[in-house]
Design an enzyme around this catalytic site. Structure first.
Site, short mmCIF file in Angstrom:
data_model
loop_
_atom_site.label_atom_id
_atom_site.label_comp_id
_atom_site.label_asym_id
_atom_site.label_seq_id
_atom_site.Cartn_x
_atom_site.Cartn_y
_atom_site.Cartn_z
N LYS A 199 -82.16 -12.11 3.52
CA LYS A 199 -81.92 -13.49 3.07
C LYS A 199 -83.21 -14.11 2.52
O LYS A 199 -83.19 -14.81 1.50
CB LYS A 199 -81.37 -14.33 4.22
CG LYS A 199 -79.98 -13.92 4.67
CD LYS A 199 -79.52 -14.69 5.90
CE LYS A 199 -78.14 -14.24 6.36
NZ LYS A 199 -77.69 -14.96 7.58
N GLY A 226 -82.23 -12.51 14.52
CA GLY A 226 -83.42 -12.22 13.73
C GLY A 226 -83.80 -13.44 12.91
O GLY A 226 -82.93 -14.16 12.40
N ALA A 237 -82.16 -16.81 9.09
CA ALA A 237 -81.79 -16.22 10.39
C ALA A 237 -80.48 -15.47 10.28
O ALA A 237 -79.65 -15.77 9.40
CB ALA A 237 -81.70 -17.30 11.46
N ASP A 238 -80.30 -14.52 11.16
CA ASP A 238 -79.03 -13.81 11.26
C ASP A 238 -78.82 -13.40 12.72
O ASP A 238 -79.77 -13.00 13.40
CB ASP A 238 -79.00 -12.57 10.36
CG ASP A 238 -77.58 -12.09 10.14
OD1 ASP A 238 -76.95 -12.54 9.17
OD2 ASP A 238 -77.08 -11.27 10.95
N THR A 239 -77.58 -13.51 13.17
CA THR A 239 -77.24 -13.21 14.57
C THR A 239 -76.23 -12.08 14.63
O THR A 239 -75.25 -12.09 13.87
CB THR A 239 -76.68 -14.46 15.27
OG1 THR A 239 -77.67 -15.50 15.21
CG2 THR A 239 -76.33 -14.18 16.72
#
Length: 197
Positions: A56, A109, A72-74
């Site tokens: 991203k 992250g 961010a990524d979950t």
């Protein structure tokens, strides 16, 4: 509360991340850019969240300018398998049945692009935070009610910790609750400190 030297951009459409950043006292704008959010099939599950966050951030690399970009990524991991966002109601039901009575891990992250002093390319800093979550056994009625009322189709693992299923289903967790919500605010705050007045 931090006062940053550069404008802050939250590169996320998540209302939960927006709320967390507001509650933490940050002033920011929101800008999202299309990202495929795919990862190599052979990639270890533990590396995926940070990899996607950096993906991203890459979308902003060419024109980040004098801004700080927060991405961010979950991911939800059960038995080393990633549970993504559900495709439909039945898929959500399958995921929640799999999580019922089990312990799983939630990894968020984060990738931060920030202006660099010695180059036109921005600095990129990334990290991952993990929380372990234990669910009680959930009945089919509870699962069906949750899907009907909360429609968790935009959530990794088909659930939000702040929703009904989290309120009645989370027995215990080890780590930050906010990491499960989608942003480890304690670590984001520390990571942004060097860019404050």
């Amino acid at each position: 509360m931090l006062t940053l030297r550069f404008p802050l951009v939250l590169a996320s459409g998540s209302p939960r991340r927006k709320q967390l950043m507001s509650d933490a006292g940050f002033q920011f704008t929101i800008e999202t850019r299309p990202t495929e959010e795919t990862f190599p099939e052979t990639m270890p599950a533990d590396e995926v969240a940070e990899y996607l966050a950096r993906q991203k951030a890459d979308q902003f690399m060419a024109d980040a300018g004098n801004r700080i970009i927060l991405c961010a990524d979950t991911v939800v991991i059960l038995d080393n398998q990633i549970l993504n966002k559900p495709q439909d109601e039945e898929h959500a039901r399958q995921m929640l049945r799999a999580l019922s009575g089990q312990t799983h891990r939630v990894r968020t992250g984060v990738a931060i692009l920030a202006p660099s002093n010695d180059t036109t390319e921005p600095n990129i800093h990334s990290f991952t935070d993990e929380t372990t979550v234990r669910f009680v056994s959930l009945s089919d009625e509870e699962i069906s009610y949750y899907i009907r009322v909360c429609a968790p189709f935009d959530k990794a693992g088909s659930y939000g910790a702040q929703d009904f299923i989290g309120l009645v289903g989370i027995e215990r967790l080890e780590g930050s609750f906010y990491t499960v919500m989608g942003l480890p605010t304690h670590r984001v705050y520390q990571a942004l400190k060097p860019y404050s007045h």
